[in-house]
Design an enzyme around this catalytic site. Structure first.
Site, PDB file in Angstrom:
ATOM      1  N   GLY A 214       0.877  -1.172   0.000  1.00 35.26           N
ATOM      2  CA  GLY A 214       0.000   0.000   0.000  1.00 35.26           C
ATOM      3  C   GLY A 214       0.905   1.211   0.000  1.00 35.26           C
ATOM      4  O   GLY A 214       2.130   1.066   0.061  1.00 35.26           O
TER       5      GLY A 214
ATOM      6  N   ARG B 273       4.680   5.462   1.970  1.00 33.86           N
ATOM      7  CA  ARG B 273       5.379   6.744   2.189  1.00 33.86           C
ATOM      8  C   ARG B 273       4.929   7.805   1.198  1.00 33.86           C
ATOM      9  O   ARG B 273       5.544   8.849   1.063  1.00 33.86           O
ATOM     10  CB  ARG B 273       6.867   6.548   2.062  1.00 33.86           C
ATOM     11  CG  ARG B 273       7.245   5.945   0.723  1.00 33.86           C
ATOM     12  CD  ARG B 273       8.650   6.177   0.446  1.00 33.86           C
ATOM     13  NE  ARG B 273       9.100   5.345  -0.645  1.00 33.86           N
ATOM     14  CZ  ARG B 273      10.340   5.336  -1.065  1.00 33.86           C
ATOM     15  NH1 ARG B 273      11.213   6.093  -0.478  1.00 33.86           N
ATOM     16  NH2 ARG B 273      10.688   4.579  -2.061  1.00 33.86           N
TER      17      ARG B 273
ATOM     18  N   ASP C 135      10.205   4.218   7.337  1.00 38.19           N
ATOM     19  CA  ASP C 135      10.024   5.491   8.043  1.00 38.19           C
ATOM     20  C   ASP C 135       9.098   6.451   7.304  1.00 38.19           C
ATOM     21  O   ASP C 135       8.869   7.574   7.741  1.00 38.19           O
ATOM     22  CB  ASP C 135      11.388   6.156   8.278  1.00 38.19           C
ATOM     23  CG  ASP C 135      12.204   6.236   6.991  1.00 38.19           C
ATOM     24  OD1 ASP C 135      11.593   6.296   5.903  1.00 38.19           O
ATOM     25  OD2 ASP C 135      13.444   6.220   7.071  1.00 38.19           O
TER      26      ASP C 135
ATOM     27  N   ARG D 165       4.272  14.046  -7.307  1.00 39.69           N
ATOM     28  CA  ARG D 165       4.069  13.318  -8.565  1.00 39.69           C
ATOM     29  C   ARG D 165       2.702  13.664  -9.137  1.00 39.69           C
ATOM     30  O   ARG D 165       1.720  13.723  -8.398  1.00 39.69           O
ATOM     31  CB  ARG D 165       4.181  11.826  -8.282  1.00 39.69           C
ATOM     32  CG  ARG D 165       4.059  10.950  -9.492  1.00 39.69           C
ATOM     33  CD  ARG D 165       4.657   9.590  -9.226  1.00 39.69           C
ATOM     34  NE  ARG D 165       3.883   8.820  -8.269  1.00 39.69           N
ATOM     35  CZ  ARG D 165       4.311   7.654  -7.739  1.00 39.69           C
ATOM     36  NH1 ARG D 165       5.473   7.161  -8.080  1.00 39.69           N
ATOM     37  NH2 ARG D 165       3.569   7.005  -6.886  1.00 39.69           N
TER      38      ARG D 165
ATOM     39  N   ARG E 288      -2.491   0.720  -9.829  1.00 37.38           N
ATOM     40  CA  ARG E 288      -1.449  -0.229 -10.226  1.00 37.38           C
ATOM     41  C   ARG E 288      -2.087  -1.584 -10.511  1.00 37.38           C
ATOM     42  O   ARG E 288      -3.207  -1.850 -10.044  1.00 37.38           O
ATOM     43  CB  ARG E 288      -0.448  -0.376  -9.067  1.00 37.38           C
ATOM     44  CG  ARG E 288       0.079   0.951  -8.556  1.00 37.38           C
ATOM     45  CD  ARG E 288       0.510   0.847  -7.093  1.00 37.38           C
ATOM     46  NE  ARG E 288       0.790   2.171  -6.529  1.00 37.38           N
ATOM     47  CZ  ARG E 288       1.992   2.641  -6.237  1.00 37.38           C
ATOM     48  NH1 ARG E 288       3.039   1.885  -6.404  1.00 37.38           N
ATOM     49  NH2 ARG E 288       2.160   3.865  -5.761  1.00 37.38           N
TER      50      ARG E 288
ATOM     51  N   ASP F 160       3.298  -4.097  -8.356  1.00 43.43           N
ATOM     52  CA  ASP F 160       2.840  -2.867  -7.687  1.00 43.43           C
ATOM     53  C   ASP F 160       3.511  -1.631  -8.280  1.00 43.43           C
ATOM     54  O   ASP F 160       3.168  -0.509  -7.902  1.00 43.43           O
ATOM     55  CB  ASP F 160       3.087  -2.948  -6.170  1.00 43.43           C
ATOM     56  CG  ASP F 160       4.543  -3.207  -5.827  1.00 43.43           C
ATOM     57  OD1 ASP F 160       5.111  -4.176  -6.355  1.00 43.43           O
ATOM     58  OD2 ASP F 160       5.125  -2.436  -5.041  1.00 43.43           O
ATOM     59  N   ASN F 161       4.455  -1.839  -9.194  1.00 42.38           N
ATOM     60  CA  ASN F 161       5.077  -0.691  -9.859  1.00 42.38           C
ATOM     61  C   ASN F 161       4.627  -0.578 -11.319  1.00 42.38           C
ATOM     62  O   ASN F 161       5.284   0.069 -12.123  1.00 42.38           O
ATOM     63  CB  ASN F 161       6.608  -0.805  -9.789  1.00 42.38           C
ATOM     64  CG  ASN F 161       7.119  -0.615  -8.367  1.00 42.38           C
ATOM     65  OD1 ASN F 161       6.438  -0.016  -7.532  1.00 42.38           O
ATOM     66  ND2 ASN F 161       8.292  -1.136  -8.078  1.00 42.38           N
TER      67      ASN F 161
ATOM     68  N   ASP G 108       6.789   4.669 -10.668  1.00 38.45           N
ATOM     69  CA  ASP G 108       7.561   4.320  -9.469  1.00 38.45           C
ATOM     70  C   ASP G 108       9.034   4.055  -9.791  1.00 38.45           C
ATOM     71  O   ASP G 108       9.500   2.924  -9.822  1.00 38.45           O
ATOM     72  CB  ASP G 108       6.951   3.080  -8.785  1.00 38.45           C
ATOM     73  CG  ASP G 108       6.315   3.482  -7.458  1.00 38.45           C
ATOM     74  OD1 ASP G 108       6.200   4.691  -7.206  1.00 38.45           O
ATOM     75  OD2 ASP G 108       5.938   2.591  -6.691  1.00 38.45           O
TER      76      ASP G 108
HETATM   77  P1  AMP Z   1       9.009   0.679  -3.750  1.00 42.63           P
HETATM   78  O1  AMP Z   1      10.203  -0.209  -3.668  1.00 42.63           O
HETATM   79  O2  AMP Z   1       9.333   2.149  -3.584  1.00 42.63           O
HETATM   80  O3  AMP Z   1       8.147   0.414  -4.938  1.00 42.63           O
HETATM   81  O4  AMP Z   1       8.136   0.324  -2.456  1.00 42.63           O
HETATM   82  C1  AMP Z   1       7.566  -0.932  -2.188  1.00 42.63           C
HETATM   83  C2  AMP Z   1       6.643  -0.810  -1.004  1.00 42.63           C
HETATM   84  O5  AMP Z   1       7.371  -0.416   0.162  1.00 42.63           O
HETATM   85  C3  AMP Z   1       5.541   0.218  -1.169  1.00 42.63           C
HETATM   86  O6  AMP Z   1       4.378  -0.274  -0.536  1.00 42.63           O
HETATM   87  C4  AMP Z   1       6.098   1.438  -0.482  1.00 42.63           C
HETATM   88  O7  AMP Z   1       5.104   2.302  -0.044  1.00 42.63           O
HETATM   89  C5  AMP Z   1       6.879   0.815   0.666  1.00 42.63           C
HETATM   90  N1  AMP Z   1       8.018   1.638   1.068  1.00 42.63           N
HETATM   91  C6  AMP Z   1       9.171   1.841   0.396  1.00 42.63           C
HETATM   92  N2  AMP Z   1       9.997   2.644   1.089  1.00 42.63           N
HETATM   93  C7  AMP Z   1       9.352   2.966   2.236  1.00 42.63           C
HETATM   94  C8  AMP Z   1       9.682   3.766   3.372  1.00 42.63           C
HETATM   95  N3  AMP Z   1      10.839   4.415   3.461  1.00 42.63           N
HETATM   96  N4  AMP Z   1       8.761   3.851   4.347  1.00 42.63           N
HETATM   97  C9  AMP Z   1       7.600   3.209   4.273  1.00 42.63           C
HETATM   98  N5  AMP Z   1       7.235   2.437   3.247  1.00 42.63           N
HETATM   99  C10 AMP Z   1       8.093   2.313   2.232  1.00 42.63           C
HETATM  100 MG    MG Z   2       6.551   1.011  -5.654  1.00 49.13          MG
END
Ligand code: AMP
Ligand code: MG
Length: 491
Positions: free
Chosen positions: A94, A97, A129, A180, A187, A256-257, A266
């Site tokens: 979900g 961040r 975080d 963005r 997605r 999810d991307n 993403d």
């Molecule tokens: P991403 O690798 O950016 O596509 O993220 C994959 C998942 O991890 C998504 O659900 C993001 O919202 C979550 N996510 C990535 N980085 C963080 C972060 N620093 N804090 C919280 N959630 C994160």
């Molecule tokens: Mg992502």
């Protein structure tokens, strides 16, 4: 362009996604960033929202998109989705961040999602975080403009906000946020969530929403859900075809991307290939090379198959399989069409696929800096002309000569004169491509509080085919240290 402008306070919000039941998302307020300040803003994207770029106050942008204040009309939510990550289903995803601040409808009736990436923790943050670091935010901000400049579908960004706040990544790093902007934050993983959690009524509700908002012309089809799936597959095939034609490696092609609108979405450890290396893996964490450059077309088909499964409650299996079967041919046709344009071929001839295939083989065997090759090829006049300009790209002139002989023959079947062909070719063969080292230089300067290069690159990448003498060096061979840049999922 509109005749009257909005201000940040009078943006025309209409937040359709918040009208879903609350289990589609949850409401969260952004956590303010410490000492939020504007690093860069994109006037073209401002104009999409009916904002007057000349009248935007940098401190207002920092205030609203550094999380300090909510825009009037914004109703921030974290969307729920799931997805397949590196081949495995993860039910716990979900917006962890990023927050959808709302949807702005401009005077042309276009609806734009405003999504603040790096806005703090949500219910879906798991161990994270909720923040994004400056390094990854600069990379996302710049590449979305670069993709747009190349004519490759992509999300865009209104602004980049910096902060003195730090979080732990590769050591302590400064936080940032990107606003963005795109019509679509839905997605493949949104559909997977409702499918795997067996909420099939909500699945249909989501599909109806997508038809209404993104694919209204499928409403009259015999099965609108099948017709929408077909269009998603079509756009996605076109997208990956463009990536392959320009050497773009996404790096983390999890479901999810993947946007259901066929936009590049993403950005993480993406890379534009310097040398044409089909095995290239952009993400150091991807040790199995699942998302290597050459794998992308197959992986995207895999992702489309995962999406197809989520459509099973609405569409017959055989119909979905037929769409998937058609994908590979379509991908090759779209990729070859783009590469043919890069070669200056305006007509379609029987031997074109073989000519393209032999060029790609040559690129791979000789690790050619192929984007620079294409740009240089624009200046090649054809049969009888000097080939010296192209020899530096390969150590084996005979191999290149062999290919150029075929190319000369092929060009003879084209009607356009050399100056016309050169003009056409330059429009699809950029002089500037966002290589990792360019982003890296901008990041290093930004870490020292100097944002000149970020802003300069934004302008260059928006018009990558033009001459930009002030940054001519970025059109040349990358420096030696470029090959040592190491990218990971950490962002
Ligand atoms: P991403 O690798 O950016 O596509 O993220 C994959 C998942 O991890 C998504 O659900 C993001 O919202 C979550 N996510 C990535 N980085 C963080 C972060 N620093 N804090 C919280 N959630 C994160
Ligand atoms: Mg992502």
């Amino acid at each position: 362009m509109s005749d009257s402008f909005a201000t940040l306070e009078t943006l025309n919000f209409d937040n359709s996604y918040t009208r879903f039941p609350e289990h589609f998302f949850h409401r969260v307020t952004p956590e303010p960033l410490v000492d939020a300040h504007l690093i860069s803003f994109n006037p073209e994207v401002a104009a999409l929202l009916d904002l007057n770029p000349c009248e935007i106050n940098p401190s207002d942008l920092a205030n609203y998109f550094g999380g300090g204040n909510l825009l009037p009309g914004s109703e921030p939510i974290a969307m729920k989705y799931t997805g397949h990550q590196f081949g495995y289903y993860n039910p716990d995803l979900g917006d962890g961040r990023g927050l959808l601040l709302g949807e702005v409808v401009n005077q042309n009736g276009e609806r734009w999602d405003l999504h603040l990436k790096g806005a703090g923790k949500t219910r879906y943050s798991r161990f994270g975080d909720g923040r994004a670091v400056l390094r990854s935010s600069i990379r996302e901000y710049l590449v979305s403009e670069a993709m747009h400049g190349l004519g490759i579908p992509t999300t865009r960004a209104l602004c980049l906000i910096g902060s003195t706040q730090q979080v732990m990544r590769n050591g302590m790093e400064p936080c940032a946020a990107v606003l963005r902007v795109t019509p679509c934050h839905i997605r493949f993983g949104h559909f997977e969530y409702f499918y795997y959690s067996k909420q099939h009524e909500d699945l249909r509700r989501l599909a109806d929403y997508c038809i209404e908002r993104y694919y209204p012309d499928v409403k009259d089809a015999e099965n609108p859900y099948l017709a929408m799936y077909q269009q998603i597959a079509e756009r996605t095939a076109q997208l990956v075809a463009q990536w392959q034609a320009y050497g773009f490696v996404h790096g983390v092609l999890n479901t999810d991307n993947m946007s259901i609108l066929g936009e590049t979405f993403d950005y993480g450890p993406y890379t534009f290939l310097d040398e044409y290396r089909p095995d290239f893996v952009a993400n150091q964490n991807d040790t199995a090379g699942r998302y290597a450059f050459k794998q992308q077309p197959d992986i995207v088909q895999w992702n489309l198959t995962a999406l197809a499964e989520s459509f099973l409650p609405m569409v017959g299996e055989e119909d979905l399989k037929a769409v998937l079967r058609a994908y590979s041919h379509k991908f090759v046709a779209y990729r070859n069409a783009r590469l043919a344009a890069r070669l200056g071929l305006q007509t379609e001839q029987a031997g074109d696929a073989a000519l393209i295939e032999s060029l790609l083989t040559l690129f791979a065997e000789h690790k050619v800096d192929f984007n620079r090759f294409f740009r240089t090829l624009c200046d090649y006049e054809g049969a009888g002309a000097a080939r010296d300009l192209l020899y530096p790209f390969l150590c084996d002139a005979a191999v290149l000569d062999q290919w150029l002989d075929q190319y000369d023959e092929r060009l003879a079947a084209e009607a356009a004169s050399f100056p016309i062909r050169r003009q056409q070719m330059r429009s699809v063969n950029p002089k500037y491509i966002l290589r990792n080292y360019m982003a890296e230089e901008a990041i290093r300067e930004a870490h020292d509080g100097n944002y000149v290069l970020v802003n300069q690159l934004l302008g260059v990448l928006r018009h990558p085919g033009d001459d930009h003498p002030e940054v001519q060096r970025f059109a040349d061979t990358p420096p030696d240290w470029a090959g040592a840049i190491c990218l990971t999922c950490s962002s």
